[in-house]
Scaffold this motif. Structure first.
Motif, short mmCIF file in Angstrom:
data_model
loop_
_atom_site.label_atom_id
_atom_site.label_comp_id
_atom_site.label_asym_id
_atom_site.label_seq_id
_atom_site.Cartn_x
_atom_site.Cartn_y
_atom_site.Cartn_z
N LEU A 289 36.60 90.75 56.14
CA LEU A 289 38.10 90.56 55.41
C LEU A 289 39.48 91.81 56.17
N ARG A 290 39.00 93.05 56.36
CA ARG A 290 39.65 93.16 56.74
C ARG A 290 39.95 93.04 58.96
N GLN B 99 37.21 105.04 50.00
CA GLN B 99 38.14 106.29 49.52
C GLN B 99 38.09 107.44 50.48
N TRP B 100 37.35 107.44 51.40
CA TRP B 100 36.81 108.41 52.41
C TRP B 100 37.18 107.86 53.40
N HIS C 183 40.64 102.06 50.41
CA HIS C 183 40.44 101.68 49.48
C HIS C 183 41.23 100.82 48.62
N GLY C 184 42.49 101.58 48.63
CA GLY C 184 43.88 100.59 48.12
C GLY C 184 43.80 99.25 48.61
N LEU D 272 37.44 100.55 60.46
CA LEU D 272 38.08 100.68 59.43
C LEU D 272 39.48 101.42 58.57
N ALA D 273 39.16 102.92 59.58
CA ALA D 273 39.86 103.73 58.47
C ALA D 273 41.24 103.47 58.57
N GLY D 274 42.00 104.05 58.09
CA GLY D 274 43.36 103.79 57.50
C GLY D 274 44.25 104.58 58.84
N HIS D 275 43.54 105.70 58.70
CA HIS D 275 44.07 106.26 59.55
C HIS D 275 43.62 107.58 60.30
N SER D 276 44.24 108.39 61.49
CA SER D 276 43.31 109.04 62.71
C SER D 276 42.88 110.56 61.17
#
Length: 258
Positions: free
Chosen positions: A183-184, A218-219, A223-224, A69-73
């Protein structure tokens, strides 16, 4: 942009197929489930770095899902998660997370869900109307609350919650993060999930959402893309997850008067 229109005079949830089971409730129509106060984690609740370490260490088996799920590394969470070459899978058989059906099938779950939908519809209808103005704060409040329910296409009920029960916690935790993942992966704007949690006090639910959903998102740097809120209507606590909620459209043409 998705346009959502709803009438304060009509049945907001007509056609959803959950039936009617109205319960009396305290008037909560003035409370907002959106905005900074409702959606921001409780300030100064924990030390951020210690909180991250405790969360990811205590949920080690969930790290493959979190990494997916992480937005980037280089999000903050990465320094607290172990590197793994295991391919992440998400289906109806995977554990502890799994792909869930969009709508409950058990009759008692449907009844609980119907009670919540009736209660929140009543709370919307109870928002006062100011006939002296074309648009006021109450109208905006009605629109903001109503559209957040209308975008939800997935519904769950987590029964048997007991305060202090690890099994209850794990059940709710798994449902929420499975839905976030769903959802993601669907990656649709204006799509969401409602998770009704009967038997859990609102303060406990609010803390759960704060510590186990809002902060971890957020972590993970995503979260956006999510609006996560805890609600209570008709004596029922609810976690509401919305993916990429769009702004209220400003270009709706006026309807001709017949």
């Amino acid at each position: 942009m998705t346009r959502i229109q709803c009438s304060r005079a009509g049945p907001l949830f007509a056609g959803m197929g959950f039936g009617k089971d109205r319960r009396d409730e305290q008037n909560l129509s003035s409370q907002k489930s959106y905005g900074e106060q409702a959606l921001t984690p409780i300030k100064d609740l924990i030390d951020e770095e210690s909180g991250m370490r405790e969360f990811f260490d205590s949920n080690e088996e969930w790290q493959p899902l979190f990494r997916s799920l992480a937005g980037h590394s280089y999000v903050p969470a990465m320094s607290f998660m172990e590197t793994s070459s295991t391919m992440f899978e998400f289906n109806k058989e995977t554990k502890p997370w799994r792909r869930l059906d969009a709508i409950p099938t058990k009759e008692d779950d449907k009844a609980v869900l119907a009670a919540f939908l009736d209660a929140i519809q009543k709370s919307l209808i109870d928002i006062p109307v100011d006939e002296t103005t074309n648009e006021d704060d109450n109208d905006l409040h009605f629109i903001e609350e109503g559209r957040r329910i209308l975008v939800c296409s997935r519904f769950h009920v987590v029964q048997g919650m007991e305060r202090g029960s690890i099994q209850s916690f794990d059940n709710l935790f798994a449902t929420c993060w499975s839905e976030i993942t769903e959802l993601r992966q669907l990656n649709e704007i204006d799509n969401g999930s409602l998770i009704v949690v009967p038997g859990l006090k609102y303060d406990d639910l609010r803390r759960f959402v704060d510590m186990n959903l809002q902060r971890p998102l957020q972590w993970l740097g995503i979260h956006g893309d999510f609006e996560v809120a805890s609600l209570e209507h008709g004596g029922l606590g609810v976690v509401r997850l919305i993916h990429k909620l769009s702004d209220i459209p400003t270009d709706i043409p006026e309807q001709p008067v017949e």
